[in-house]
Design a protein around this motif. Structure first.
Motif, mmCIF file in Angstrom:
data_model
loop_
_atom_site.group_PDB
_atom_site.id
_atom_site.type_symbol
_atom_site.label_atom_id
_atom_site.label_comp_id
_atom_site.label_asym_id
_atom_site.label_seq_id
_atom_site.Cartn_x
_atom_site.Cartn_y
_atom_site.Cartn_z
ATOM 1 N N ASN A 144 0.614 -1.191 0.002
ATOM 2 C CA ASN A 144 0.046 0.055 0.018
ATOM 3 C C ASN A 144 1.032 1.168 -0.136
ATOM 4 O OD1 ASN A 144 -2.379 -1.550 0.393
ATOM 5 N ND2 ASN A 144 -2.366 -1.580 2.386
ATOM 6 N N GLY A 145 2.068 1.244 -0.237
ATOM 7 C CA GLY A 145 2.972 2.181 -0.088
ATOM 8 C C GLY A 145 3.033 3.060 1.119
ATOM 9 N N LYS A 146 3.069 2.129 2.389
ATOM 10 C CA LYS A 146 3.011 3.200 3.804
ATOM 11 C C LYS A 146 3.973 2.343 4.568
ATOM 12 C CE LYS A 146 -2.228 4.032 3.548
ATOM 13 N NZ LYS A 146 -3.255 3.716 3.953
ATOM 14 N N LEU A 147 5.222 1.966 4.152
ATOM 15 C CA LEU A 147 6.139 1.491 4.853
ATOM 16 C C LEU A 147 6.679 2.468 5.947
ATOM 17 C CD1 LEU A 147 8.277 -0.720 2.616
ATOM 18 C CD2 LEU A 147 7.100 -1.475 4.589
ATOM 19 N N LYS A 148 7.158 2.393 6.963
ATOM 20 C CA LYS A 148 7.679 3.362 7.874
ATOM 21 C C LYS A 148 9.209 3.025 7.808
ATOM 22 C CE LYS A 148 4.148 1.999 11.273
ATOM 23 N NZ LYS A 148 4.195 1.614 12.694
ATOM 24 N N PRO A 149 10.087 4.442 7.829
ATOM 25 C CA PRO A 149 11.482 4.407 7.675
ATOM 26 C C PRO A 149 12.164 3.253 8.622
ATOM 27 C CG PRO A 149 10.394 6.824 8.081
ATOM 28 C CD PRO A 149 9.360 5.733 8.371
ATOM 29 N N ASP A 150 11.429 2.886 9.572
ATOM 30 C CA ASP A 150 12.122 1.911 10.598
ATOM 31 C C ASP A 150 12.100 0.633 9.961
ATOM 32 O OD1 ASP A 150 13.317 1.018 13.054
ATOM 33 O OD2 ASP A 150 11.513 0.195 13.407
ATOM 34 N N ASP A 151 11.031 0.405 9.222
ATOM 35 C CA ASP A 151 10.751 -0.923 8.504
ATOM 36 C C ASP A 151 11.803 -1.411 7.656
ATOM 37 O OD1 ASP A 151 8.251 -1.579 9.596
ATOM 38 O OD2 ASP A 151 7.210 -0.217 8.018
ATOM 39 N N ILE A 152 12.706 -0.472 6.966
ATOM 40 C CA ILE A 152 13.701 -0.760 6.002
ATOM 41 C C ILE A 152 15.021 -0.522 6.599
ATOM 42 C CG2 ILE A 152 12.273 -0.606 3.930
ATOM 43 C CD1 ILE A 152 13.398 2.064 3.642
ATOM 44 N N GLN A 153 15.233 -0.207 7.928
ATOM 45 C CA GLN A 153 16.586 0.135 8.294
ATOM 46 C C GLN A 153 16.932 -0.826 8.983
ATOM 47 O OE1 GLN A 153 15.957 3.847 10.248
ATOM 48 N NE2 GLN A 153 15.688 4.947 8.435
ATOM 49 N N ASP A 154 18.479 -0.955 9.234
ATOM 50 C CA ASP A 154 19.252 -1.860 10.113
ATOM 51 C C ASP A 154 18.904 -3.409 10.045
ATOM 52 O OD1 ASP A 154 20.097 0.489 11.257
ATOM 53 O OD2 ASP A 154 18.536 0.465 12.781
ATOM 54 N N THR A 155 18.802 -3.767 8.777
ATOM 55 C CA THR A 155 18.706 -5.252 8.377
ATOM 56 C C THR A 155 20.054 -5.855 8.880
ATOM 57 O OG1 THR A 155 17.060 -4.644 6.569
ATOM 58 C CG2 THR A 155 18.265 -7.180 6.536
ATOM 59 N N THR A 156 19.984 -7.158 9.414
ATOM 60 C CA THR A 156 21.337 -7.706 9.875
ATOM 61 C C THR A 156 21.450 -9.067 8.991
ATOM 62 O OG1 THR A 156 20.301 -8.896 11.797
ATOM 63 C CG2 THR A 156 21.212 -6.780 12.196
ATOM 64 N N PHE A 157 20.401 -9.609 8.740
ATOM 65 C CA PHE A 157 20.734 -10.848 7.703
ATOM 66 C C PHE A 157 19.407 -10.992 6.803
ATOM 67 C CE2 PHE A 157 20.206 -15.277 6.599
ATOM 68 C CZ PHE A 157 21.529 -15.529 6.246
ATOM 69 N N THR A 158 19.442 -11.423 5.612
ATOM 70 C CA THR A 158 18.268 -11.187 4.426
ATOM 71 C C THR A 158 18.097 -12.809 4.122
ATOM 72 O OG1 THR A 158 18.859 -8.994 4.013
ATOM 73 C CG2 THR A 158 17.517 -10.435 2.395
#
Length: 410
Positions: free
Chosen positions: A316-330
Motif C-alpha cells: 500500500n506504499g505505507k512502509l515506515k522508515p524503521d521498516d527498512i533500516q538496520d537489516t542484519t541478515f536477509t
C-alpha cells in the motif's frame, strides 16, 4: 661481488612463453639500474626489459629468437654484495617485471610519446596502468632517477594527494543504442535506479562466494499442509513455507552469530539482535527489503504476523522508515517465482544473504529399517552468498547444515 639470475618476465596475464628478440648488451657490459638491456616478445607484442640491478652482465643463457618459458633464467649478472637480491622469480614479482605500452591508460603513441614510454621502467608502467595515469600525468612527474628517469617512489609521491581524496566512483560508459521503429527508450524509475546503484556498489566492493545445499523438506511440507487451516483460523494469517524456514534460519543464526554481522572498512560488528530482511512488493511492482526487528525472540506465529503486516504496508506504499533500516541478515525467496537456485547479491554492510529455491519433487535415497530406498521427496535448494573476507567456506557450510537440520525437524 655476487652473481644473480635474471628470469624471463611475463608479458600479460596469459603469457607462458616468450622469445628474446634482441640483446642490447653483451657479456662484460656494465648495466645501470633501470637501464634497458634486452627486448623480448611473443607473436603479438614486443616489450623491453629494464634492469632491476646495477652491475655487470656476466653470461647470456638464451640466444636471440630462442623461445623459453616465463621464469626461465635468461642471463646472469654480477652485482655488489651490498645489493640485496630480490626473488624476481616469484609469481607476483614476475607480473610486475614488465608491462606493455598498450597498458598505459588512454595512450595514443606519437614519436615523442614513444620516447617517454621507452624511458619508463616496467614497475612504473604497471603503476601507471593500474592508477589510470595518462602520458600527460607522467610528464608532470619529476623523475629522481638517472638522467631524470621516473622511479617508483616518484609515482607514489605523485599519487599521494589523489589517494588522500575520496576516490572517483566507477562510471560505466554509456552506449549509443540503436532504437528501432516502435521501440521506446525510457529512463529507469527513481526506485529502480537506486536499487541498481546499490547492487552495483555491493557487487564491486564485496568478494561474493555462494555455497549451495539441498534440503529434504518433505516433512516440512506435510507439517504445513496439516496445520495451515487451523493456523489461519486461530491467527487470522496464512502460514507459508517461508515463515517456517525463517524460524529455522533465525535459530541457525543464534548458533553462528558471525552471519549476523556488519562489515565496514576492516571493522566487524557482530549484531546482538537479528533484524531479518525479506523481499516485499511495492505498488509499482518493484521489490524492497524491509525487516522483522528482534526476530530472535519471535515464534512462528509472530513471524507470520509481522511479515503479513509489513508486506501489507509495502503493498500500500505505507512502509515506515524503521521498516527498512538496520537489516542484519536477509532471506530471499526466489523460489516463489519458479527458480531452483540463485546467487543473490549481499547488501552492505551485511555479510551474507540466503536464497530459497523452488520446492521440487525429486528422487531421493531414504533409509528405512536399515535399507536404502529411492522415493519421491520434496526438495529445496538453499543458496548462501557470503562476504569471503568474513565468512569462509567451512563456516558457510556449517551454517547451512544447521538450517537444514532445523528445516528437517518437522
Amino acid at each position: 661481488m655476487k652473481t644473480i639470475n635474471i628470469p624471463l618476465p611475463k608479458i600479460g596475464e596469459s603469457t607462458t612463453e616468450a622469445k628474446i628478440v634482441e640483446w642490447l648488451k653483451k657479456p662484460g657490459d656494465f648495466i645501470k639500474r633501470d637501464e634497458l638491456f634486452a627486448v623480448i616478445g611473443t607473436d603479438k607484442v614486443d616489450s623491453e626489459i629494464f634492469s632491476e640491478y646495477e652491475g655487470t652482465l656476466k653470461e647470456i643463457l638464451v640466444k636471440e629468437s630462442e623461445e623459453v618459458s616465463v621464469g626461465t633464467t635468461i642471463c646472469t649478472m654480477e652485482v655488489d654484495d651490498a645489493v640485496e637480491e630480490k626473488v624476481i622469480a616469484s609469481n607476483e614479482t614476475l607480473k610486475q617485471s614488465v608491462e606493455t605500452v598498450s597498458e598505459i591508460k588512454n595512450t595514443k603513441l606519437t614519436p615523442r610519446n614513444s620516447e617517454i614510454v621507452a624511458f619508463l621502467s616496467p614497475v612504473v608502467r604497471k603503476m601507471a596502468a593500474e592508477n589510470g595515469l595518462s602520458l600527460e600525468d607522467l610528464q608532470k612527474i619529476n623523475g629522481t632517477g638517472e638522467n631524470g628517469r621516473i622511479r617508483k617512489q616518484d609515482v607514489e609521491n605523485f599519487l599521494k594527494p589523489r589517494k588522500q581524496n575520496t576516490s572517483t566512483p566507477f562510471v560505466e560508459e554509456k552506449l549509443q543504442l540503436k532504437v528501432e521503429l516502435d521501440e521506446t527508450l525510457e529512463p529507469l524509475s527513481k526506485m529502480r535506479k537506486l536499487i541498481a546503484e546499490n547492487m552495483e556498489k555491493s557487487w564491486r566492493s564485496i568478494p561474493h562466494v555462494t555455497t549451495f545445499m539441498d534440503v529434504n523438506v518433505t516433512k516440512l511440507v506435510a507439517y504445513r499442509e496439516e496445520i495451515k487451516e487451523k493456523f489461519l483460523q486461530e491467527n487470522v494469517v496464512k502460514l507459508t513455507y517461508t515463515h517456517l524456514i525463517m524460524k529455522a534460519v533465525i535459530d541457525a543464526v543464534k548458533v553462528y552469530p558471525t552471519l549476523n554481522s556488519w562489515f565496514n572498512n576492516e571493522e566487524l560488528l557482530e549484531k546482538k539482535n537479528i533484524n531479518l530482511g525479506f523481499a516485499a512488493a511495492l505498488p509499482d511492482g518493484n521489490l524492497i527489503v524491509p525487516n522483522i526487528k528482534n526476530a530472535q525472540n519471535l515464534s512462528v506465529v509472530e513471524i507470520a504476523k509481522q511479515v503479513s503486516e509489513i508486506g501489507t504496508r509495502a503493498k500500500n506504499g505505507k512502509l515506515k522508515p524503521d521498516d527498512i533500516q538496520d537489516t542484519t541478515f536477509t532471506v530471499s525467496n526466489t523460489g516463489m517465482f519458479g527458480s531452483e537456485s540463485g546467487t543473490p547479491i549481499i547488501s552492505r554492510p551485511q555479510v551474507a544473504v540466503l536464497a530459497l529455491g523452488n520446492i521440487l519433487r525429486r528422487a531421493w535415497i531414504i533409509e528405512e529399517n536399515g535399507e536404502e530406498k529411492i522415493l519421491p521427496q520434496s526438495v529445496m535448494t538453499l543458496s548462501l552468498s557470503y562476504d569471503h573476507r568474513i565468512v569462509d567456506g567451512a563456516l558457510a557450510s556449517k551454517f547451512l547444515t544447521e538450517i537444514k537440520k532445523n528445516m528437517e525437524r518437522y
